[in-house]
Design a protein around this motif. Sequence first.
Motif, PDB file in Angstrom:
ATOM      1  N   VAL A   1       0.846  -1.262  -0.001  1.00 57.97           N
ATOM      2  CA  VAL A   1      -0.009  -0.046   0.010  1.00 57.97           C
ATOM      3  C   VAL A   1       0.850   1.445   0.156  1.00 57.97           C
ATOM      4  O   VAL A   1       1.647   1.161   1.040  1.00 57.97           O
ATOM      5  CB  VAL A   1      -0.959   0.055   1.267  1.00 57.97           C
ATOM      6  CG1 VAL A   1      -1.786   1.339   1.218  1.00 57.97           C
ATOM      7  CG2 VAL A   1      -1.869  -1.117   1.190  1.00 57.97           C
ATOM      8  N   SER A  24      -2.953   3.486  -2.780  1.00 56.02           N
ATOM      9  CA  SER A  24      -3.035   2.701  -3.685  1.00 56.02           C
ATOM     10  C   SER A  24      -3.215   1.341  -3.249  1.00 56.02           C
ATOM     11  O   SER A  24      -3.110   0.985  -2.166  1.00 56.02           O
ATOM     12  CB  SER A  24      -1.673   2.582  -4.341  1.00 56.02           C
ATOM     13  OG  SER A  24      -0.655   2.221  -3.628  1.00 56.02           O
ATOM     14  N   ARG A  26      -5.340  -2.745  -3.863  1.00 55.19           N
ATOM     15  CA  ARG A  26      -6.846  -3.449  -3.964  1.00 55.19           C
ATOM     16  C   ARG A  26      -7.277  -3.673  -2.609  1.00 55.19           C
ATOM     17  O   ARG A  26      -8.264  -4.077  -2.463  1.00 55.19           O
ATOM     18  CB  ARG A  26      -6.687  -4.381  -4.756  1.00 55.19           C
ATOM     19  CG  ARG A  26      -6.552  -4.150  -6.289  1.00 55.19           C
ATOM     20  CD  ARG A  26      -6.422  -5.389  -7.067  1.00 55.19           C
ATOM     21  NE  ARG A  26      -5.230  -6.330  -6.661  1.00 55.19           N
ATOM     22  CZ  ARG A  26      -5.043  -7.317  -7.290  1.00 55.19           C
ATOM     23  NH1 ARG A  26      -5.838  -7.956  -8.097  1.00 55.19           N
ATOM     24  NH2 ARG A  26      -3.785  -8.057  -6.934  1.00 55.19           N
ATOM     25  N   PHE A  28      -7.246  -1.825   0.385  1.00 58.08           N
ATOM     26  CA  PHE A  28      -7.419  -0.658   1.180  1.00 58.08           C
ATOM     27  C   PHE A  28      -8.438  -0.898   2.271  1.00 58.08           C
ATOM     28  O   PHE A  28      -8.099  -0.428   3.468  1.00 58.08           O
ATOM     29  CB  PHE A  28      -7.831   0.609   0.421  1.00 58.08           C
ATOM     30  CG  PHE A  28      -8.114   1.784   1.089  1.00 58.08           C
ATOM     31  CD1 PHE A  28      -9.490   2.249   1.824  1.00 58.08           C
ATOM     32  CD2 PHE A  28      -7.102   2.516   1.731  1.00 58.08           C
ATOM     33  CE1 PHE A  28      -9.836   3.259   2.191  1.00 58.08           C
ATOM     34  CE2 PHE A  28      -7.306   3.732   2.493  1.00 58.08           C
ATOM     35  CZ  PHE A  28      -8.521   3.969   2.698  1.00 58.08           C
ATOM     36  N   SER A  29      -9.461  -1.393   1.891  1.00 56.25           N
ATOM     37  CA  SER A  29     -10.745  -1.563   3.122  1.00 56.25           C
ATOM     38  C   SER A  29     -10.296  -2.473   4.136  1.00 56.25           C
ATOM     39  O   SER A  29     -10.994  -2.668   5.052  1.00 56.25           O
ATOM     40  CB  SER A  29     -11.862  -2.210   2.274  1.00 56.25           C
ATOM     41  OG  SER A  29     -11.735  -3.565   1.665  1.00 56.25           O
ATOM     42  N   ASN A  72     -13.984   3.871   1.053  1.00 53.22           N
ATOM     43  CA  ASN A  72     -13.224   2.886   0.345  1.00 53.22           C
ATOM     44  C   ASN A  72     -13.285   2.143  -1.008  1.00 53.22           C
ATOM     45  O   ASN A  72     -12.513   1.966  -1.624  1.00 53.22           O
ATOM     46  CB  ASN A  72     -13.947   1.552   1.114  1.00 53.22           C
ATOM     47  CG  ASN A  72     -13.598   1.139   2.773  1.00 53.22           C
ATOM     48  OD1 ASN A  72     -12.411   1.797   3.067  1.00 53.22           O
ATOM     49  ND2 ASN A  72     -14.392   0.534   3.443  1.00 53.22           N
ATOM     50  N   ASN A  75     -10.526   4.678  -2.204  1.00 53.40           N
ATOM     51  CA  ASN A  75      -9.176   4.169  -1.563  1.00 53.40           C
ATOM     52  C   ASN A  75      -8.812   5.464  -0.708  1.00 53.40           C
ATOM     53  O   ASN A  75      -7.579   5.917  -1.151  1.00 53.40           O
ATOM     54  CB  ASN A  75      -8.543   3.763  -2.317  1.00 53.40           C
ATOM     55  CG  ASN A  75      -8.367   2.432  -2.812  1.00 53.40           C
ATOM     56  OD1 ASN A  75      -9.402   1.742  -2.307  1.00 53.40           O
ATOM     57  ND2 ASN A  75      -7.619   1.799  -3.367  1.00 53.40           N
TER      58      ASN A  75
END
Length: 121
Positions: A1, A24, A26, A28-29, A72, A75
């Motif tokens: 990240v 950045s 995928r 992040f959540s 989310n 991001n």
Amino acid sequence: VQLQASGGGLVQAGGSLRLSCAASGRTFSSYNMGWFRRAPGKEREFVAVVTRSGNIYYASSVKGRFTISRDNANNAVYLQMNILTPEDTAVYYCAASAAAGLGDPSRYDYWGQGTQVTVSS
């Protein structure tokens, strides 16, 4: 990240600023997202965190004045700062924690580069 903080600047006491942190990746959540700050000559300190499940915690020094939120879908995490005082002057960092980091900076895995907030009296 990878994290990129922005939104800092110079503001008069009593004013407001909104910090943004773009992330950045995928996943992040799945991270707890926190804001920390470091004032000149002081240790880095916890400001606020929004967990992956949406729970929110604030440092007592900012509670009632600052609001953390996350998006989310985009991001991003934000820090709305109101009623700023000169004591809020610091470099502000966003950070991501895969563990239950909350207020402990050593539990955060990724850090943004920081954005300077200066509050004049």
